[in-house]
Design a protein around this motif. Structure first.
Motif, PDB file in Angstrom:
ATOM      1  N   ALA A   1       5.227   9.949   1.300  1.00 49.10           N
ATOM      2  CA  ALA A   1       5.539  11.208   0.607  1.00 49.10           C
ATOM      3  C   ALA A   1       6.992  11.626   0.763  1.00 49.10           C
ATOM      4  O   ALA A   1       7.386  12.679   0.255  1.00 49.10           O
ATOM      5  CB  ALA A   1       4.629  12.325   1.119  1.00 49.10           C
ATOM      6  N   LEU A   2       7.801  10.837   1.466  1.00 47.24           N
ATOM      7  CA  LEU A   2       9.201  11.213   1.638  1.00 47.24           C
ATOM      8  C   LEU A   2       9.969  11.236   0.318  1.00 47.24           C
ATOM      9  O   LEU A   2      11.027  11.864   0.208  1.00 47.24           O
ATOM     10  CB  LEU A   2       9.883  10.242   2.618  1.00 47.24           C
ATOM     11  CG  LEU A   2       9.464  10.387   4.088  1.00 47.24           C
ATOM     12  CD1 LEU A   2      10.108   9.299   4.929  1.00 47.24           C
ATOM     13  CD2 LEU A   2       9.845  11.771   4.622  1.00 47.24           C
ATOM     14  N   VAL A   3       9.440  10.555  -0.681  1.00 46.45           N
ATOM     15  CA  VAL A   3      10.095  10.540  -1.985  1.00 46.45           C
ATOM     16  C   VAL A   3       9.966  11.891  -2.694  1.00 46.45           C
ATOM     17  O   VAL A   3      10.765  12.201  -3.581  1.00 46.45           O
ATOM     18  CB  VAL A   3       9.500   9.411  -2.864  1.00 46.45           C
ATOM     19  CG1 VAL A   3       8.068   9.731  -3.277  1.00 46.45           C
ATOM     20  CG2 VAL A   3      10.350   9.163  -4.088  1.00 46.45           C
ATOM     21  N   GLU A   4       9.001  12.714  -2.301  1.00 45.51           N
ATOM     22  CA  GLU A   4       8.772  13.976  -3.008  1.00 45.51           C
ATOM     23  C   GLU A   4       9.961  14.932  -2.917  1.00 45.51           C
ATOM     24  O   GLU A   4      10.386  15.485  -3.945  1.00 45.51           O
ATOM     25  CB  GLU A   4       7.488  14.645  -2.515  1.00 45.51           C
ATOM     26  CG  GLU A   4       6.241  13.932  -3.002  1.00 45.51           C
ATOM     27  CD  GLU A   4       4.966  14.720  -2.736  1.00 45.51           C
ATOM     28  OE1 GLU A   4       5.044  15.842  -2.202  1.00 45.51           O
ATOM     29  OE2 GLU A   4       3.879  14.197  -3.063  1.00 45.51           O
ATOM     30  N   PRO A   5      10.527  15.205  -1.723  1.00 42.51           N
ATOM     31  CA  PRO A   5      11.704  16.091  -1.690  1.00 42.51           C
ATOM     32  C   PRO A   5      12.874  15.548  -2.512  1.00 42.51           C
ATOM     33  O   PRO A   5      13.605  16.324  -3.139  1.00 42.51           O
ATOM     34  CB  PRO A   5      12.051  16.152  -0.195  1.00 42.51           C
ATOM     35  CG  PRO A   5      10.766  15.858   0.505  1.00 42.51           C
ATOM     36  CD  PRO A   5      10.080  14.850  -0.361  1.00 42.51           C
TER      37      PRO A   5
ATOM     38  N   THR B   1       3.582   5.877  -2.865  1.00 38.75           N
ATOM     39  CA  THR B   1       4.899   6.401  -3.220  1.00 38.75           C
ATOM     40  C   THR B   1       5.002   6.591  -4.729  1.00 38.75           C
ATOM     41  O   THR B   1       5.551   7.587  -5.215  1.00 38.75           O
ATOM     42  CB  THR B   1       6.002   5.452  -2.734  1.00 38.75           C
ATOM     43  OG1 THR B   1       5.930   5.335  -1.306  1.00 38.75           O
ATOM     44  CG2 THR B   1       7.379   5.970  -3.120  1.00 38.75           C
ATOM     45  N   LEU B   2       4.446   5.648  -5.480  1.00 38.31           N
ATOM     46  CA  LEU B   2       4.434   5.749  -6.937  1.00 38.31           C
ATOM     47  C   LEU B   2       3.679   6.988  -7.386  1.00 38.31           C
ATOM     48  O   LEU B   2       4.064   7.661  -8.334  1.00 38.31           O
ATOM     49  CB  LEU B   2       3.793   4.484  -7.524  1.00 38.31           C
ATOM     50  CG  LEU B   2       3.914   4.267  -9.035  1.00 38.31           C
ATOM     51  CD1 LEU B   2       5.372   4.133  -9.433  1.00 38.31           C
ATOM     52  CD2 LEU B   2       3.131   3.035  -9.456  1.00 38.31           C
TER      53      LEU B   2
ATOM     54  N   LEU C   1       0.834  -1.209   0.000  1.00 36.91           N
ATOM     55  CA  LEU C   1       0.000   0.000   0.000  1.00 36.91           C
ATOM     56  C   LEU C   1       0.870   1.262   0.000  1.00 36.91           C
ATOM     57  O   LEU C   1       0.601   2.221  -0.729  1.00 36.91           O
ATOM     58  CB  LEU C   1      -0.932   0.005   1.213  1.00 36.91           C
ATOM     59  CG  LEU C   1      -2.158  -0.905   1.155  1.00 36.91           C
ATOM     60  CD1 LEU C   1      -2.818  -0.994   2.525  1.00 36.91           C
ATOM     61  CD2 LEU C   1      -3.158  -0.413   0.118  1.00 36.91           C
ATOM     62  N   VAL C   2       1.894   1.268   0.826  1.00 34.10           N
ATOM     63  CA  VAL C   2       2.796   2.422   0.890  1.00 34.10           C
ATOM     64  C   VAL C   2       3.489   2.629  -0.448  1.00 34.10           C
ATOM     65  O   VAL C   2       3.619   3.760  -0.936  1.00 34.10           O
ATOM     66  CB  VAL C   2       3.838   2.238   2.009  1.00 34.10           C
ATOM     67  CG1 VAL C   2       4.884   3.341   1.952  1.00 34.10           C
ATOM     68  CG2 VAL C   2       3.163   2.247   3.368  1.00 34.10           C
TER      69      VAL C   2
ATOM     70  N   GLU D   1      -4.637  12.295   0.614  1.00 37.29           N
ATOM     71  CA  GLU D   1      -3.879  11.116   0.191  1.00 37.29           C
ATOM     72  C   GLU D   1      -3.213  10.441   1.389  1.00 37.29           C
ATOM     73  O   GLU D   1      -3.181   9.219   1.492  1.00 37.29           O
ATOM     74  CB  GLU D   1      -2.833  11.526  -0.849  1.00 37.29           C
ATOM     75  CG  GLU D   1      -2.331  10.383  -1.696  1.00 37.29           C
ATOM     76  CD  GLU D   1      -1.479  10.878  -2.848  1.00 37.29           C
ATOM     77  OE1 GLU D   1      -0.362  11.385  -2.596  1.00 37.29           O
ATOM     78  OE2 GLU D   1      -1.922  10.778  -3.999  1.00 37.29           O
ATOM     79  N   GLY D   2      -2.669  11.253   2.309  1.00 40.82           N
ATOM     80  CA  GLY D   2      -2.075  10.688   3.515  1.00 40.82           C
ATOM     81  C   GLY D   2      -3.105   9.951   4.354  1.00 40.82           C
ATOM     82  O   GLY D   2      -2.844   8.863   4.883  1.00 40.82           O
TER      83      GLY D   2
END
Length: 273
Positions: free
Chosen positions: A201-205, A132-133, A127-128, A175-176
């Protein structure tokens, strides 16, 4: 808001992209934090939130990415749109490839409907990875636009970049929540559900910093990069977000959520950009 725009105009663009996506991550964490208050929200609410997410992403893809990318391209007629068309196709192909490789499970789908390479990973992890995708093209879009502003390209404005970050942050809030709630429902503690929800959402930065760096280093790719981010986001909406809202009886609510998200993102971009 003018003070925010002035602040971002006077700092390093890579740092600006990083700060902007820390904001979008923060709203994801805040949305996931609702899991401390709710365990079983109504499906209608969840579908409406996901619809809102899709509307923001589609509006951002055109108003914040494709339109500026076409505007700053050289040439006339069909020649002018070639960078946008190529970049859009490459962005969609990039997420298509990740979709086929990365193991993940969409929010409203059953375990046997997991996609990507087969793996024994737990439902929570899948799910995470699905969310993330979703977040990779969002972070990339913010970074590319901030990089474009710093490069001085006509059509890329700091107001537009701030509007994009704000819009993505707004849709990251539901979304979170949408990723944290299923985990709580399947037996995880509230704390663990929140941890997994915000981690998506850590992938965003990371994506934002890479996008800004790429545009600053290779300036001619900016029209392609903007369209690349747009193609990636549209692929996510059509292949993942919309189907997730069509699994139950609340399709009309999801559709109205989509319309609302589109209007808000369009308004932000035109008003601030």
């Amino acid at each position: 808001m003018e003070q925010v725009i002035d602040y971002f105009e006077n700092i390093d663009p890579i740092l600006a992209a990083f700060y902007a996506t820390l904001f979008t991550w923060g709203l994801t964490a805040a949305g996931a934090g609702l899991v401390f208050l709710f365990k079983n929200p109504k499906r209608a609410l969840m579908d409406g939130m996901l619809g809102f997410t899709g509307g923001v992403m589609v509006a951002a893809s055109f108003w914040s990415l494709l339109a500026p990318g076409i505007e700053m391209s050289e040439g006339e007629g069909f020649v002018k749109v070639i960078p946008a068309a190529v970049g859009f196709l490459l962005g969609a192909a990039f997420i298509f490839g990740l979709d086929k490789i990365l193991p993940h499970l969409h929010i409203n789908f059953k375990m046997d409907e997991a996609e990507g390479v087969k793996t024994p990973w737990h439902r929570t992890t899948l799910l995470v990875l699905a969310i993330t995708l979703h977040n990779i093209p969002e972070g990339l879009a913010v970074g590319v636009l901030f990089g474009g502003v710093a490069s001085g390209f006509e059509g890329a404005t700091i107001g537009g970049a701030v509007a994009l970050a704000l819009g993505i942050g707004l849709q990251n809030f539901p979304e979170g929540f949408a990723v944290a709630v299923p985990m709580r429902r399947h037996g995880l503690s509230r704390r663990k559900s929140w941890m997994y929800g915000q981690a998506s959402a850590l992938v965003e930065p990371i994506a934002a910093v890479l996008g800004a760096w790429a545009v600053l280093t290779f300036e001619p790719i900016l029209p392609y990069a903007l369209a690349f981010a747009a193609g990636a986001m549209i692929f996510v909406v059509v292949e993942e977000v919309i189907p997730e809202t069509q699994q139950d009886q609340y399709t009309d609510i999801a559709t109205m959520g989509f319309i609302g998200g589109f209007i808000i993102m369009m308004t932000l971009d035109v008003g601030l950009g």
